[in-house]
Write an enzyme that holds these catalytic residues in place. Structure first.
Site, PDB file in Angstrom:
ATOM      1  N   SER A 151       0.859  -1.193   0.000  1.00 39.40           N
ATOM      2  CA  SER A 151       0.000   0.000   0.000  1.00 39.40           C
ATOM      3  C   SER A 151       0.892   1.239   0.000  1.00 39.40           C
ATOM      4  CB  SER A 151      -0.846  -0.032   1.277  1.00 39.40           C
ATOM      5  OG  SER A 151      -1.420   1.229   1.558  1.00 39.40           O
ATOM      6  N   TYR A 164      -3.500  -0.729  10.073  1.00 41.10           N
ATOM      7  CA  TYR A 164      -3.328  -0.913   8.625  1.00 41.10           C
ATOM      8  C   TYR A 164      -1.905  -0.515   8.219  1.00 41.10           C
ATOM      9  CZ  TYR A 164      -4.485  -0.684   3.620  1.00 41.10           C
ATOM     10  OH  TYR A 164      -4.511  -0.891   2.262  1.00 41.10           O
TER      11      TYR A 164
HETATM   12  P1  NAP Z   1     -12.140  -4.459  -0.882  1.00 40.38           P
HETATM   13  O1  NAP Z   1     -12.970  -4.235  -2.107  1.00 40.38           O
HETATM   14  O2  NAP Z   1     -12.671  -4.014   0.450  1.00 40.38           O
HETATM   15  O3  NAP Z   1     -11.699  -5.991  -0.826  1.00 40.38           O
HETATM   16  C1  NAP Z   1     -11.078  -6.555   0.287  1.00 40.38           C
HETATM   17  C2  NAP Z   1     -11.089  -8.065   0.126  1.00 40.38           C
HETATM   18  O4  NAP Z   1     -10.473  -8.671   1.275  1.00 40.38           O
HETATM   19  C3  NAP Z   1     -12.526  -8.602   0.044  1.00 40.38           C
HETATM   20  O5  NAP Z   1     -12.563  -9.690  -0.828  1.00 40.38           O
HETATM   21  C4  NAP Z   1     -12.760  -9.043   1.485  1.00 40.38           C
HETATM   22  O6  NAP Z   1     -13.758 -10.024   1.634  1.00 40.38           O
HETATM   23  C5  NAP Z   1     -11.386  -9.625   1.805  1.00 40.38           C
HETATM   24  N1  NAP Z   1     -11.286  -9.817   3.246  1.00 40.38           N
HETATM   25  C6  NAP Z   1     -11.358  -8.900   4.222  1.00 40.38           C
HETATM   26  N2  NAP Z   1     -11.316  -9.493   5.422  1.00 40.38           N
HETATM   27  C7  NAP Z   1     -11.241 -10.832   5.204  1.00 40.38           C
HETATM   28  C8  NAP Z   1     -11.195 -11.990   6.026  1.00 40.38           C
HETATM   29  N3  NAP Z   1     -11.244 -11.921   7.365  1.00 40.38           N
HETATM   30  N4  NAP Z   1     -11.104 -13.206   5.440  1.00 40.38           N
HETATM   31  C9  NAP Z   1     -11.076 -13.320   4.098  1.00 40.38           C
HETATM   32  N5  NAP Z   1     -11.133 -12.277   3.264  1.00 40.38           N
HETATM   33  C10 NAP Z   1     -11.208 -11.049   3.811  1.00 40.38           C
HETATM   34  O7  NAP Z   1     -10.766  -3.690  -1.010  1.00 40.38           O
HETATM   35  P2  NAP Z   1      -9.639  -3.632  -2.139  1.00 40.38           P
HETATM   36  O8  NAP Z   1      -9.339  -2.198  -2.329  1.00 40.38           O
HETATM   37  O9  NAP Z   1      -9.991  -4.468  -3.303  1.00 40.38           O
HETATM   38  O10 NAP Z   1      -8.419  -4.247  -1.314  1.00 40.38           O
HETATM   39  C11 NAP Z   1      -7.679  -5.360  -1.745  1.00 40.38           C
HETATM   40  C12 NAP Z   1      -6.262  -5.234  -1.208  1.00 40.38           C
HETATM   41  O11 NAP Z   1      -5.641  -4.068  -1.774  1.00 40.38           O
HETATM   42  C13 NAP Z   1      -6.165  -5.054   0.307  1.00 40.38           C
HETATM   43  O12 NAP Z   1      -5.057  -5.744   0.819  1.00 40.38           O
HETATM   44  C14 NAP Z   1      -5.957  -3.565   0.459  1.00 40.38           C
HETATM   45  O13 NAP Z   1      -5.307  -3.226   1.646  1.00 40.38           O
HETATM   46  C15 NAP Z   1      -5.096  -3.288  -0.755  1.00 40.38           C
HETATM   47  N6  NAP Z   1      -5.027  -1.896  -1.178  1.00 40.38           N
HETATM   48  C16 NAP Z   1      -6.127  -1.248  -1.664  1.00 40.38           C
HETATM   49  C17 NAP Z   1      -5.995   0.081  -2.055  1.00 40.38           C
HETATM   50  C18 NAP Z   1      -7.138   0.879  -2.613  1.00 40.38           C
HETATM   51  O14 NAP Z   1      -6.959   2.071  -2.875  1.00 40.38           O
HETATM   52  N7  NAP Z   1      -8.308   0.306  -2.834  1.00 40.38           N
HETATM   53  C19 NAP Z   1      -4.769   0.723  -1.954  1.00 40.38           C
HETATM   54  C20 NAP Z   1      -3.681   0.022  -1.444  1.00 40.38           C
HETATM   55  C21 NAP Z   1      -3.824  -1.291  -1.067  1.00 40.38           C
HETATM   56  P3  NAP Z   1     -15.297  -9.587   1.953  1.00 40.38           P
HETATM   57  O15 NAP Z   1     -15.886  -9.151   0.645  1.00 40.38           O
HETATM   58  O16 NAP Z   1     -15.902 -10.822   2.504  1.00 40.38           O
HETATM   59  O17 NAP Z   1     -15.228  -8.465   2.935  1.00 40.38           O
END
Ligand code: NAP
Length: 259
Positions: A151, A164
């Site tokens: 991130s 985080y």
């Molecule tokens: P998101 O749409 O909220 O997706 C998060 C995913 O993680 C969902 O599939 C969620 O499942 C899963 N998850 C959360 N808690 C869990 C658990 N206890 N067991 C199994 N699965 C779990 O967010 P995203 O933006 O796509 O994030 C994906 C990754 O990218 C994360 O690691 C995040 O930190 C990273 N990231 C995102 C951004 C951004 O700007 N969006 C930037 C930097 C890094 P559920 O649907 O069941 O909740």
């Protein structure tokens, strides 16, 4: 190897490979899973609730296999079944994308212990354990790719998200630690550090007008990315094309870190 003339775009293909993507039901995880399938890989689509029908359908439309696997990554017992599940389904694992992640926002003085524990368990401990299980298989087969999701908060402190930030700094460190020990086995461990991407994870800050404007003013590209903007990076890091990259945290951030 084959010399300069042997290079072709086939270096980016993943035909015959098997991949595990966590958090693949939506957001960035869905885009990574579909990208790997489009490049030729079969995918174990890991979700917390088994609600990954859309991802499965997108992968099947590419002609690749997609198998749903349910695992709550906040439970150690559940985490320990994932790699075994992939071996049972596909016979091996070539690519692991540690994508699932969670975020809990609150001022540091009020930050709840249970929120700290849950974020560390999902974002860091599960990634550490899944990588270890996958690496055992990859050492035996003398090849493998592990892609961790870092991130901008692997570099910066942020505000109201101490767990985080701590977890994502640790993801960058673990990426290097694993690479140092496993590179000699032809296993590459790298990370993608996404910038600001429009997903559920960032909905709260996009809805906050002031915060949204502050963020946009710092992104040289001038816009929030969409999940498809990360698809090229994951295919690259999963493929032969990146075989000499190891322990690297690769930002895909519209220039955020360059500011
Ligand atoms: P998101 O749409 O909220 O997706 C998060 C995913 O993680 C969902 O599939 C969620 O499942 C899963 N998850 C959360 N808690 C869990 C658990 N206890 N067991 C199994 N699965 C779990 O967010 P995203 O933006 O796509 O994030 C994906 C990754 O990218 C994360 O690691 C995040 O930190 C990273 N990231 C995102 C951004 C951004 O700007 N969006 C930037 C930097 C890094 P559920 O649907 O069941 O909740």
């Amino acid at each position: 190897m084959g010399g300069i003339t042997s290079f072709s775009l086939d270096y980016f293909r993943l035909d015959g490979k098997t991949a595990v993507v966590t958090g693949a039901n939506k957001g960035l995880g869905q885009s990574y899973a579909v990208a790997l399938a489009k490049a030729g890989a079969d995918v174990l689509v890991v979700s917390r609730r088994g609600d990954a029908k859309e991802t499965i359908q997108m992968i099947e439309e590419t002609g690749r296999k997609a198998v749903s696997f349910v695992a709550d990554l906040s439970s150690r017992k559940s985490v320990k079944g994932v790699i075994a599940g992939c071996i049972k389904t596909f016979g091996t694992i070539d690519i692991l994308v540690n994508n699932a992640g969670t975020i809990k926002r609150s001022p540091v003085l009020d930050y709840k212990e249970e929120d700290w524990d849950e974020v560390m368990e999902v974002n860091l401990n599960s990634l550490y354990l899944l990588s270890q299980e996958a690496a055992k298989v990859m050492v035996e087969q003398k090849s493998g790719k592990i892609i961790n999701i870092a991130s901008m908060l692997s570099y910066q402190g942020g505000k109201f998200v101490p767990a985080y930030t701590a977890s994502k700094h640790a993801v960058a460190g673990l990426t290097k630690a694993y690479a140092n020990e496993l590179a000699e086995h032809n296993i590459q461990i790298n990370a993608i550090a996404p910038g600001y991407i429009a997903t559920d994870n960032t909905a709260a800050i996009r809805e906050d007008e002031k915060r949204n404007a502050e963020i946009l003013s710092r992104i040289p590209a001038g816009y929030w990315a969409n999940p498809e903007d990360l698809m090229g990076a994951v295919v690259f890091l999963a493929s032969r094309a990146s075989d000499y990259m190891n322990g690297h945290v690769m930002a895909v951030d519209g220039g955020w870190l360059a500011r």
